[in-house]
Write an enzyme that holds these catalytic residues in place. Structure first.
Site, short mmCIF file in Angstrom:
data_model
loop_
_atom_site.label_atom_id
_atom_site.label_comp_id
_atom_site.label_asym_id
_atom_site.label_seq_id
_atom_site.Cartn_x
_atom_site.Cartn_y
_atom_site.Cartn_z
CB CYS A 153 -2.80 -13.14 22.25
SG CYS A 153 -1.95 -14.53 21.51
CG HIS A 245 -3.91 -17.59 25.06
ND1 HIS A 245 -4.40 -18.49 24.13
CD2 HIS A 245 -3.13 -16.72 24.34
CE1 HIS A 245 -3.95 -18.18 22.93
NE2 HIS A 245 -3.19 -17.11 23.03
P1 NAP Z 1 -4.31 -15.89 10.08
O1 NAP Z 1 -5.59 -16.44 10.53
O2 NAP Z 1 -3.31 -16.80 9.45
O3 NAP Z 1 -4.60 -14.66 9.06
C1 NAP Z 1 -3.59 -14.05 8.29
C2 NAP Z 1 -4.16 -12.94 7.43
O4 NAP Z 1 -3.08 -12.35 6.68
C3 NAP Z 1 -5.17 -13.40 6.40
O5 NAP Z 1 -6.10 -12.37 6.13
C4 NAP Z 1 -4.30 -13.64 5.15
O6 NAP Z 1 -5.02 -13.49 3.94
C5 NAP Z 1 -3.33 -12.49 5.29
N1 NAP Z 1 -2.10 -12.80 4.55
C6 NAP Z 1 -1.36 -13.95 4.62
N2 NAP Z 1 -0.32 -13.89 3.75
C7 NAP Z 1 -0.40 -12.68 3.15
C8 NAP Z 1 0.37 -12.04 2.14
N3 NAP Z 1 1.43 -12.61 1.58
N4 NAP Z 1 -0.01 -10.80 1.73
C9 NAP Z 1 -1.08 -10.18 2.29
N5 NAP Z 1 -1.87 -10.76 3.25
C10 NAP Z 1 -1.52 -11.98 3.66
O7 NAP Z 1 -3.53 -15.19 11.28
P2 NAP Z 1 -4.16 -14.45 12.59
O8 NAP Z 1 -4.25 -15.41 13.72
O9 NAP Z 1 -5.35 -13.67 12.18
O10 NAP Z 1 -2.94 -13.50 12.99
C11 NAP Z 1 -2.70 -12.29 12.29
C12 NAP Z 1 -1.58 -11.51 13.03
O11 NAP Z 1 -2.04 -11.21 14.34
C13 NAP Z 1 -0.28 -12.29 13.17
O12 NAP Z 1 0.81 -11.40 13.07
C14 NAP Z 1 -0.39 -12.87 14.59
O13 NAP Z 1 0.87 -13.12 15.16
C15 NAP Z 1 -1.11 -11.73 15.31
N6 NAP Z 1 -1.90 -12.13 16.48
C16 NAP Z 1 -2.74 -13.18 16.45
C17 NAP Z 1 -3.51 -13.48 17.59
C18 NAP Z 1 -4.47 -14.63 17.61
O14 NAP Z 1 -5.02 -14.93 18.69
N7 NAP Z 1 -4.72 -15.33 16.51
C19 NAP Z 1 -3.39 -12.71 18.72
C20 NAP Z 1 -2.51 -11.62 18.74
C21 NAP Z 1 -1.77 -11.34 17.61
P3 NAP Z 1 -5.52 -14.76 3.06
O15 NAP Z 1 -6.76 -15.27 3.73
O16 NAP Z 1 -5.79 -14.15 1.73
O17 NAP Z 1 -4.40 -15.76 3.06
#
Ligand code: NAP
Length: 352
Positions: A153, A245
Site C-alpha cells: 500500500c 498513509h
Molecule cells: P487482516 O485484517 O488480518 O485479514 C486477514 C484475512 O486472512 C482474514 O480474512 C483472515 O480470516 C484470513 N486468514 C488469516 N489466517 C488465515 C489462514 N490460516 N487461512 C485462511 N485465511 C486466513 O489483514 P488485511 O489488512 O486485510 O491484509 C490482508 C493482506 O493484504 C495481507 O497480505 C496484507 O499484507 C495485504 N495488504 C493490506 C493492506 C492494508 O491496508 N491493510 C494494504 C495492502 C496490502 P479470519 O478472519 O478467519 O482470521
C-alpha cells in the site's frame, strides 16, 4: 459487459476483504460468489464470522453468505468463479494463491508472489503493459489461470506520484512514511502500543518499498522486467490514524524543472484506466493541493472515492532537487480498490 463475472474473495473477513466487499457492491462487471477466510470463520455465516468495520452497512445478502475455508485444499470446492481476489496474509498466500492461480486469474494483495520473475506487479496507470507477463507465466507454469499482484500500500501511492517525474530523469528518492493503523489489518496494532505514540518500525515495509518501486517503474521486454535504475531509501512509521498513509518524499532529478512544471506534470498525468474509462478509475490519478497544510489523511484520503493520490507542499529542497507530501487511502487505492482496478484492466485487455 452483459453477464457479470463471478468472483471469490480469499481473506474476506479482514480489513482488505471487507473493503473488497464494500467496493464491489453494485459493480457493473463483477459480483461476489464466494467468500473465504481461515478455518476459524469457515462454516459460519459471514455476519457471524466477521467484525464489520466499514462505514457503510454490511449488505444483507453478504451477511447471510457462508464462509468457505481458504486453504490449498479448498480450490476444488470453490467451483464456478471467473476470478479470485486474494487478501490473505503473506505467508499463507504463497501456496494458496498458487493452487488457485493454476485454474483462475488471481488478483493478489499479498506480498508472496510480488517479486516472482514471471508475475506482474501492477498499477494500472503506471505499467499496464506488464499485464502481458501473465502469458509468459501461463506458458512457463502450464497454468490455465495466473497470479498478478498489486504492490504494497505505501508503494502504490509513491509509485503513482513518481511516474510523471520520470520525464525529468529520476535519480534518487528518499521517503519517510506515516502509515495508518488499518494498514496493519484487523485487529492490528495493540491500542496500548499506539495511543499517544508513533512506532518507528513496520516489519518488512522498508524493504518492500525499496524493491517494489524499481520493478513497477521498470521496463517489460515481452519476457521479463528490467528494473528502473533510480535509487530509493525508505523509513517507515506507524501513526495513530485510522486510514490513509502520508509520505514525505525528497527527490533528486537529472533536470531542474520549476515548481510549476512539476505541479503540471502531477496534475496532467493520466493513464490507461482513464483512457479506457474503467469503472473504478478516478478522473485524476493525482490531485494537487495548494494549501500550506495539505494533504491530510482525515480530509484528503477519500479524494476520487479513495482512488486518487493527493500531493501537496511541493517545494525546492536545499540538498535534493525538490520535496513534496503524498497521501493515499491504503485500503482503497492501496488495496481493494487497486485490486479491482487491476481486474478491470485485465478484463478490458481480454486477459481475464
Ligand atoms: P487482516 O485484517 O488480518 O485479514 C486477514 C484475512 O486472512 C482474514 O480474512 C483472515 O480470516 C484470513 N486468514 C488469516 N489466517 C488465515 C489462514 N490460516 N487461512 C485462511 N485465511 C486466513 O489483514 P488485511 O489488512 O486485510 O491484509 C490482508 C493482506 O493484504 C495481507 O497480505 C496484507 O499484507 C495485504 N495488504 C493490506 C493492506 C492494508 O491496508 N491493510 C494494504 C495492502 C496490502 P479470519 O478472519 O478467519 O482470521
Amino acid at each position: 459487459m452483459s453477464v457479470k463475472r463471478k468472483v471469490a474473495i480469499l481473506g474476506a473477513t479482514g480489513a482488505v476483504g471487507q473493503r473488497f466487499i464494500q467496493l464491489l457492491q453494485g459493480h457493473p462487471w463483477f459480483e461476489i460468489e464466494v467468500l473465504a477466510a481461515s478455518e476459524r470463520s469457515a462454516g459460519k455465516k459471514y455476519k457471524d464470522a466477521c467484525n464489520w468495520l466499514m462505514e457503510t452497512e454490511l449488505p444483507k445478502e453478504i451477511a447471510e453468505m457462508p464462509v468457505a475455508n481458504a486453504d490449498v485444499k479448498s480450490v476444488e470446492q470453490v467451483g464456478d468463479v471467473d476470478l479470485v481476489f486474494s487478501s490473505l496474509p503473506g505467508d499463507l498466500a504463497g501456496p494458496v494463491e498458487a493452487e488457485f492461480g493454476a485454474l483462475y486469474p488471481v488478483f493478489s494483495k499479498a506480498s508472496a508472489h510480488r517479486m516472482d520473475k514471471d508475475v506482474p506487479l501492477l498499477i494500472p496507470e503506471i505499467n499496464p503493459e506488464h499485464a502481458e507477463m501473465v502469458k509468459v507465466q501461463q506458458k512457463l507454469r502450464g497454468w490455465k489461470g495466473f497470479i498478478t499482484t498489486d504492490p504494497n500500500c505505501s508503494t502504490i501511492q509513491l509509485a503513482i506520484s513518481l511516474k510523471p517525474l520520470m520525464q525529468f530523469g529520476l535519480k534518487q528518492i528518499i521517503v519517510s512514511t506515516m502509515q495508518a493503523l488499518s494498514g496493519a489489518g484487523y485487529p492490528g496494532v495493540a491500542s496500548l502500543d499506539i495511543i499517544d505514540n508513533v512506532v518507528p518500525f513496520i516489519s518488512g515495509e522498508e524493504e518492500k518499498l525499496e524493491a517494489e518501486a524499481l520493478k513497477i517503474l521498470g521496463s517489460f521486454d515481452g519476457r521479463m522486467v528490467k528494473n528502473a535504475d533510480f535509487q530509493l531509501s525508505a523509513s517507515c512509521n506507524r501513526v495513530h490514524v485510522k486510514d490513509g498513509h502520508l509520505e514525505s518524499v525528497f527527490i533528486k532529478l537529472e533536470q531542474d524543472p520549476s515548481i510549476e512544471e512539476i505541479e503540471a506534470a502531477f496534475a496532467n498525468f493520466k493513464g490507461e484506466p482513464q483512457k479506457l474509462k474503467l469503472p473504478s478509475a478516478p478522473i485524476n490519478p493525482i490531485v494537487v493541493r495548494h494549501e500550506k497544510n495539505r494533504p491530510q489523511p482525515r480530509f484528503d484520503r477519500d479524494a476520487g472515492c479513495g482512488m486518487s493520490v493527493v500531493v501537496g507542499r511541493i517545494r525546492k529542497d536545499p540538498i535534493m532537487t525538490f520535496k513534496y507530501m503524498c497521501l493515499g487511502h491504503n485500503t482503497v487505492r492501496g488495496a481493494a480498490g487497486g485490486g479491482i482496478l487491476s481486474a478491470e484492466l485485465y478484463v478490458s485487455k481480454g486477459l481475464a
